[in-house]
Design a protein around this motif. Sequence first.
Motif, PDB file in Angstrom:
ATOM      1  N   LYS A   1      -6.968   1.739 -10.770  1.00 27.46           N
ATOM      2  CA  LYS A   1      -6.235   2.481  -9.743  1.00 27.46           C
ATOM      3  C   LYS A   1      -7.143   3.474  -9.029  1.00 27.46           C
ATOM      4  CE  LYS A   1      -2.010   5.161  -9.015  1.00 27.46           C
ATOM      5  NZ  LYS A   1      -0.810   5.770  -9.658  1.00 27.46           N
ATOM      6  N   GLY A   2      -7.102   3.440  -7.719  1.00 26.09           N
ATOM      7  CA  GLY A   2      -7.892   4.370  -6.913  1.00 26.09           C
ATOM      8  C   GLY A   2      -9.315   3.923  -6.660  1.00 26.09           C
ATOM      9  N   ASN A   3      -9.707   2.784  -7.238  1.00 24.98           N
ATOM     10  CA  ASN A   3     -11.084   2.298  -7.067  1.00 24.98           C
ATOM     11  C   ASN A   3     -11.144   1.341  -5.883  1.00 24.98           C
ATOM     12  OD1 ASN A   3     -13.814   1.717  -7.626  1.00 24.98           O
ATOM     13  ND2 ASN A   3     -13.240  -0.038  -8.882  1.00 24.98           N
ATOM     14  N   ASN A   4     -11.694   1.808  -4.781  1.00 24.03           N
ATOM     15  CA  ASN A   4     -11.818   0.995  -3.570  1.00 24.03           C
ATOM     16  C   ASN A   4     -13.230   1.154  -3.019  1.00 24.03           C
ATOM     17  OD1 ASN A   4     -11.220  -0.607  -1.318  1.00 24.03           O
ATOM     18  ND2 ASN A   4     -10.507   1.167  -0.134  1.00 24.03           N
ATOM     19  N   PRO A   5     -14.234   0.566  -3.695  1.00 26.90           N
ATOM     20  CA  PRO A   5     -15.638   0.833  -3.348  1.00 26.90           C
ATOM     21  C   PRO A   5     -16.018   0.309  -1.970  1.00 26.90           C
ATOM     22  CG  PRO A   5     -15.488  -0.980  -4.915  1.00 26.90           C
ATOM     23  CD  PRO A   5     -14.114  -0.404  -4.804  1.00 26.90           C
TER      24      PRO A   5
END
Length: 446
Positions: free
Chosen positions: A79-83
């Motif tokens: 969750k929240g990981n959008n590299p």
Amino acid sequence: MLLIGNGRVLTRDKSAPYYPDGAVLIDGEQIRAVGDRRELQNQYPEAEWIDACGGVIMPGLINTHTHIYSGLARGLSIKGNNPRSFPEILEGTWWNIDRHLTPDGTKACAYATILECIRNGVTTIFDHHASFGQVQGSLFTIRDAAKELGMRACLCYEVSERDGEEKCSESIRENADFARWCRDEDDDMIRAMFGGHALFTISDRTFEEMVRANDGMTGFHIHVAEGMDDVYDSVRRYGCRPVNRLEYNGILGERTLLAHCIHISPDEMDIIRETGTMTVNNPESNMNNAVGCAPVLQMMEKGIPVGLGTDAYTHDMLESLKVFLIIQRHQAALPNVGWNEAMTMLFENNAAIAGRFFRKPLGVLKPGAAADVAVMDYPVFTPFSEENADGHILFGMAGRSCRTTVINGRVLYRDRQFTEIDEERLNAWTLEQSKKLWGELNHRQY
């Protein structure tokens, strides 16, 4: 003794490369004979028969760069990981995972990876491990899993300053302790290298400590110029390019393996060649991380030994072989390049790289070589011969074609079933470990 036959035998031995109806005789941990099936059956009627069912009998495949620590990532979303960049991929995904790995998590990763390798006909792996949640003993944990499941492995720990001085020191000690164990034990199934992460996470002082701790026991296995961050950091902080830094710090040499090498210059290639250093390309991972296409054709033209790895994007070496060819052709805008390089990397250079660490010859079917064999299901509907076998492998086979895998004389996978391994039990235990890991990463229960 074991006799594997009733198939086309591709030996990768230049003195006797192909038998249209051949067989391989295994005596203990080594190959005793390779030849015509009828002749070997008549000479050794007492040997246990393993039927290739008309498939292709070939040397077990070698993966010269993978990451066991990613073994529980399949299907994972954090969750929240959008590299949006390579450093963000490292920080948000891989470093995040390895910071949460316990010893049980590391062992589960090893089980998952090794089972997939065996299923894909891979018999030797060069692993580059990280588990900053628990550094001490992690390589020994992987060793235990590899010995339990029968995998031939060369292991190292990824030294890095990214989590502070204490973790960096622990990772150096883990490499050194494991290298000493391998030196003293001298087990030809388990070997050691001295690992290092990306150069932008390692200072010259740490390199000095690595060289001192290694004390010539083995070579180094290091990520080099995978992203431009390595280049920028080296030039800005040290006034030179990444390969120059490695040379100045005494890292290069005939037993050192440089992973990726995407953003290296012609001068750096010359240094790699002159020092006898090895490199390894990981085409699918590089594409997935959007870091670029390595100049493999130029490196091989200069005489640099380039191997083929997966960086754990897959455990199917034949899939990586296919992707290597098309990305190199796409990059060069030429549809007639890369064929010889692809086959040389997988079937010659990987064996040569392994030969710098393991005693028995690997990647070849000939008397005295290690008894590492893969049998591929391959129904033929076009002519198949010594002249076009590589074309059949490239365009017709995949790791899932594997029906039987033998490592060091142990039949671990036969007719698509594990023989000595309780896969259901291992998968169930691994699932529990993955749930724990995923729960910590996403702060929820699975």
